[in-house]
Scaffold this motif. Structure first.
Motif, mmCIF file in Angstrom:
data_model
loop_
_atom_site.group_PDB
_atom_site.id
_atom_site.type_symbol
_atom_site.label_atom_id
_atom_site.label_comp_id
_atom_site.label_asym_id
_atom_site.label_seq_id
_atom_site.Cartn_x
_atom_site.Cartn_y
_atom_site.Cartn_z
ATOM 1 N N VAL A 16 -40.752 -19.464 -16.799
ATOM 2 C CA VAL A 16 -39.623 -19.745 -15.913
ATOM 3 C C VAL A 16 -39.017 -21.081 -16.324
ATOM 4 C CG1 VAL A 16 -38.866 -20.103 -13.539
ATOM 5 C CG2 VAL A 16 -40.706 -18.476 -14.031
ATOM 6 N N ILE A 17 -37.696 -21.098 -16.511
ATOM 7 C CA ILE A 17 -37.002 -22.332 -16.870
ATOM 8 C C ILE A 17 -36.852 -23.173 -15.614
ATOM 9 C CG2 ILE A 17 -34.939 -23.311 -17.922
ATOM 10 C CD1 ILE A 17 -34.448 -20.618 -19.259
ATOM 11 N N GLU A 18 -37.394 -24.366 -15.646
ATOM 12 C CA GLU A 18 -37.385 -25.244 -14.478
ATOM 13 C C GLU A 18 -36.288 -26.295 -14.603
ATOM 14 O OE1 GLU A 18 -39.228 -24.888 -11.877
ATOM 15 O OE2 GLU A 18 -40.807 -23.501 -12.535
ATOM 16 N N GLY A 19 -35.650 -26.585 -13.462
ATOM 17 C CA GLY A 19 -34.712 -27.696 -13.386
ATOM 18 C C GLY A 19 -33.364 -27.423 -14.016
ATOM 19 N N LEU A 20 -32.409 -28.268 -13.674
ATOM 20 C CA LEU A 20 -31.057 -28.215 -14.219
ATOM 21 C C LEU A 20 -30.780 -29.502 -14.992
ATOM 22 C CD1 LEU A 20 -29.026 -26.777 -11.183
ATOM 23 C CD2 LEU A 20 -29.823 -25.546 -13.198
ATOM 24 N N PRO A 21 -29.962 -29.460 -16.035
ATOM 25 C CA PRO A 21 -29.250 -28.288 -16.557
ATOM 26 C C PRO A 21 -30.146 -27.400 -17.412
ATOM 27 C CG PRO A 21 -28.728 -30.202 -17.876
ATOM 28 C CD PRO A 21 -29.599 -30.697 -16.763
ATOM 29 N N VAL A 22 -29.717 -26.143 -17.577
ATOM 30 C CA VAL A 22 -30.403 -25.158 -18.408
ATOM 31 C C VAL A 22 -29.486 -24.805 -19.568
ATOM 32 C CG1 VAL A 22 -31.257 -22.791 -18.498
ATOM 33 C CG2 VAL A 22 -31.744 -24.212 -16.500
ATOM 34 N N GLY A 53 -23.737 -5.166 -23.754
ATOM 35 C CA GLY A 53 -24.987 -5.877 -24.001
ATOM 36 C C GLY A 53 -25.269 -6.825 -22.860
ATOM 37 N N ALA A 54 -26.546 -6.971 -22.514
ATOM 38 C CA ALA A 54 -26.928 -7.827 -21.396
ATOM 39 C C ALA A 54 -28.107 -8.700 -21.789
ATOM 40 C CB ALA A 54 -27.275 -6.987 -20.167
ATOM 41 N N ALA A 55 -28.130 -9.901 -21.231
ATOM 42 C CA ALA A 55 -29.230 -10.838 -21.441
ATOM 43 C C ALA A 55 -29.619 -11.420 -20.090
ATOM 44 C CB ALA A 55 -28.824 -11.949 -22.406
ATOM 45 N N GLY A 56 -30.931 -11.552 -19.867
ATOM 46 C CA GLY A 56 -31.427 -12.070 -18.596
ATOM 47 C C GLY A 56 -32.262 -13.317 -18.796
ATOM 48 N N LEU A 57 -31.954 -14.368 -18.042
ATOM 49 C CA LEU A 57 -32.705 -15.620 -18.087
ATOM 50 C C LEU A 57 -33.512 -15.757 -16.799
ATOM 51 C CD1 LEU A 57 -29.962 -18.120 -19.348
ATOM 52 C CD2 LEU A 57 -31.430 -16.619 -20.699
ATOM 53 N N LYS A 58 -34.769 -16.156 -16.948
ATOM 54 C CA LYS A 58 -35.616 -16.420 -15.788
ATOM 55 C C LYS A 58 -35.496 -17.898 -15.451
ATOM 56 C CE LYS A 58 -38.755 -15.101 -12.760
ATOM 57 N NZ LYS A 58 -38.443 -14.142 -11.684
ATOM 58 N N VAL A 59 -34.742 -18.179 -14.386
ATOM 59 C CA VAL A 59 -34.431 -19.553 -14.013
ATOM 60 C C VAL A 59 -35.005 -19.837 -12.630
ATOM 61 C CG1 VAL A 59 -32.579 -21.225 -13.637
ATOM 62 C CG2 VAL A 59 -32.302 -19.442 -15.360
ATOM 63 N N SER A 60 -35.679 -20.959 -12.506
ATOM 64 C CA SER A 60 -36.170 -21.363 -11.194
ATOM 65 C C SER A 60 -34.985 -21.638 -10.278
ATOM 66 C CB SER A 60 -37.030 -22.624 -11.323
ATOM 67 O OG SER A 60 -37.456 -23.069 -10.053
ATOM 68 N N SER A 61 -34.989 -21.027 -9.102
ATOM 69 C CA SER A 61 -33.849 -21.153 -8.194
ATOM 70 C C SER A 61 -33.584 -22.615 -7.862
ATOM 71 C CB SER A 61 -34.119 -20.377 -6.907
ATOM 72 O OG SER A 61 -33.054 -20.549 -5.998
ATOM 73 N N PRO A 62 -32.382 -23.138 -8.214
ATOM 74 C CA PRO A 62 -32.113 -24.558 -7.957
ATOM 75 C C PRO A 62 -31.782 -24.858 -6.506
ATOM 76 C CG PRO A 62 -30.211 -23.534 -8.976
ATOM 77 C CD PRO A 62 -31.278 -22.472 -8.912
ATOM 78 N N GLY A 63 -31.377 -23.833 -5.742
ATOM 79 C CA GLY A 63 -31.044 -24.050 -4.343
ATOM 80 C C GLY A 63 -29.697 -24.697 -4.111
ATOM 81 N N VAL A 64 -28.879 -24.825 -5.166
ATOM 82 C CA VAL A 64 -27.544 -25.422 -5.047
ATOM 83 C C VAL A 64 -26.557 -24.541 -5.811
ATOM 84 C CG1 VAL A 64 -28.413 -27.782 -4.814
ATOM 85 C CG2 VAL A 64 -27.910 -26.865 -7.089
ATOM 86 N N PRO A 65 -25.260 -24.639 -5.497
ATOM 87 C CA PRO A 65 -24.268 -23.903 -6.296
ATOM 88 C C PRO A 65 -24.317 -24.354 -7.755
ATOM 89 C CG PRO A 65 -23.297 -24.684 -4.249
ATOM 90 C CD PRO A 65 -24.641 -25.339 -4.352
ATOM 91 N N THR A 66 -24.104 -23.414 -8.659
ATOM 92 C CA THR A 66 -24.207 -23.710 -10.088
ATOM 93 C C THR A 66 -22.969 -23.231 -10.823
ATOM 94 O OG1 THR A 66 -25.410 -21.627 -10.393
ATOM 95 C CG2 THR A 66 -26.723 -23.633 -10.169
ATOM 96 N N ARG A 67 -22.775 -23.798 -12.012
ATOM 97 C CA ARG A 67 -21.718 -23.352 -12.916
ATOM 98 C C ARG A 67 -22.371 -22.831 -14.189
ATOM 99 N NH1 ARG A 67 -16.539 -26.804 -13.350
ATOM 100 N NH2 ARG A 67 -16.426 -25.787 -11.311
ATOM 101 N N VAL A 68 -21.975 -21.639 -14.581
ATOM 102 C CA VAL A 68 -22.539 -20.981 -15.757
ATOM 103 C C VAL A 68 -21.479 -20.945 -16.850
ATOM 104 C CG1 VAL A 68 -23.619 -18.884 -16.645
ATOM 105 C CG2 VAL A 68 -24.002 -19.572 -14.270
ATOM 106 N N SER A 69 -21.880 -21.290 -18.063
ATOM 107 C CA SER A 69 -20.993 -21.222 -19.230
ATOM 108 C C SER A 69 -21.594 -20.251 -20.237
ATOM 109 C CB SER A 69 -20.820 -22.598 -19.878
ATOM 110 O OG SER A 69 -20.250 -23.517 -18.965
ATOM 111 N N VAL A 70 -20.783 -19.316 -20.708
ATOM 112 C CA VAL A 70 -21.208 -18.336 -21.706
ATOM 113 C C VAL A 70 -20.306 -18.491 -22.922
ATOM 114 C CG1 VAL A 70 -21.650 -15.902 -22.189
ATOM 115 C CG2 VAL A 70 -21.901 -16.763 -19.853
ATOM 116 N N VAL A 71 -20.900 -18.794 -24.069
ATOM 117 C CA VAL A 71 -20.142 -18.966 -25.308
ATOM 118 C C VAL A 71 -20.212 -17.658 -26.094
ATOM 119 C CG1 VAL A 71 -19.866 -20.299 -27.424
ATOM 120 C CG2 VAL A 71 -20.687 -21.425 -25.344
#
Length: 320
Positions: A16-22, A53-71
């Motif tokens: 699980v990826i912990e903390g922000l930023p990811v 195509g789909a990709a899934g990341l296992k991210v520890s829930s930060p509990g705050v609104p987030t912004r996602v960037s996909v390149v």
């Protein structure tokens, strides 16, 4: 999570990826736990191998609104993949790609990918799609699913974008960070390189569509498929012909540059619903159209010149 009754000696603990930023930019990252019709890469996250195509990341829930960037990136390898699998007519020119970006099961954005044509070869086309997620959309399991998918295709768009547009497209990187106070970028920066443009649903109601000449794309090469075409003399001959065709296309485009005519108009479609969107022509300039959106849009709006012109590139600029 696998229950103890179904566990085996080969099961490994889930990372699980912990903390922000990811930031995940490699298919070898242990936080990339799911791929569907995506082949993992070493220096990139992966490349789409099917119609979506789909990709899934296992991210520890930060509990705050987030912004996602996909390149997203369309390169030479991706176009060769597409050409070898779709097998378009040999004289058909390379067409732009139009892909939808979904996350958590909802449409979040779209991307137009048109490679810049050079004298010897074409460059890559790279687009960054940004969107915001609420805290509730990334809670519980903390699984962030990002998908590239096919768009709806009205009749006027059918022959203007490539079939199976997601095939071969790279996902270079996915990043997640805490949501800043400003909203995600409402208008894509820079020209698209083709006669299509995108306007996000949160984009300005009034805007300018700037038009500039661009070199049209020649037909895509194919990998040799017979014993004769695999031989070195034949391959060298094909390479010379491709170079001559590319140079000829560029010279013609430079001598006879496309310019918007007095009858140039636009068409638009909502990429979420597939419903046409009304755009009003406010003012016509020598190299731009000032437009106002008069109809509602639930998703990203795709704008196309009418009539189509492969020698023009569009850029959306917010109105003053």
């Amino acid at each position: 999570m696998i229950g103890s009754w179904f566990a085996t000696d080969y099961d490994e603990p889930q990372h699980v990826i912990e903390g922000l930023p990811v930031e995940v930019g490699s298919g070898r990252d242990p936080g990339l736990c799911i791929v569907d019709q995506v082949v993992r890469g070493a220096a990139i996250l992966g490349r789409v191998t099917g119609d979506y195509g789909a990709a899934g990341l296992k991210v520890s829930s930060p509990g705050v609104p987030t912004r996602v960037s996909v390149v997203i990136h369309l390169d030479e390898t991706g176009t060769r993949w597409w050409s070898d699998r779709v097998r378009p007519p040999r004289l058909a020119p390379e067409l732009p790609r139009l892909v939808l970006v979904r996350a958590q099961g909802e449409l979040r954005g779209a991307a137009v990918l048109a490679r810049r044509q050079g004298l010897r070869r074409a460059g890559g086309a790279k687009v960054t799609v940004e969107f915001d997620l609420t805290a509730a959309e990334l809670d519980g399991d903390g699984l962030l699913m990002v998908e590239l998918a096919e768009p709806p295709r009205p009749d006027w768009l059918r022959d203007r974008v490539a079939a199976r547009s997601a095939l071969g497209v790279r996902i270079d990187k996915i990043s997640v960070r805490a949501q800043p106070p400003t909203t995600a970028t409402p208008v894509p920066a820079g020209p698209t390189g083709c006669d299509l443009a995108l306007l996000p649903p949160s984009g300005p109601e009034r805007f300018r569509l700037e038009l500039a000449p661009v070199t049209p794309a020649p037909p895509l090469p194919r990998s040799p498929s017979t014993k004769l075409t695999r031989r070195k003399p034949a391959r060298a001959g094909f390479k010379v012909l491709r170079a001559a065709r590319r140079a000829g296309t560029r010279v013609i485009a430079e001598v006879n540059k496309s310019r918007p005519g007095s009858g140039t108009g636009v068409r638009a479609v909502d990429l979420l619903t597939g419903v046409p969107v009304e755009l009003e022509l406010v003012r016509r300039e020598a190299a731009a159209l000032e437009l106002r959106r008069t109809g509602p849009a639930a998703g990203p709006v795709l704008i196309g010149l009418d009539p189509a012109d492969r020698g023009l590139s569009c850029r959306v600029v917010p109105g003053r």
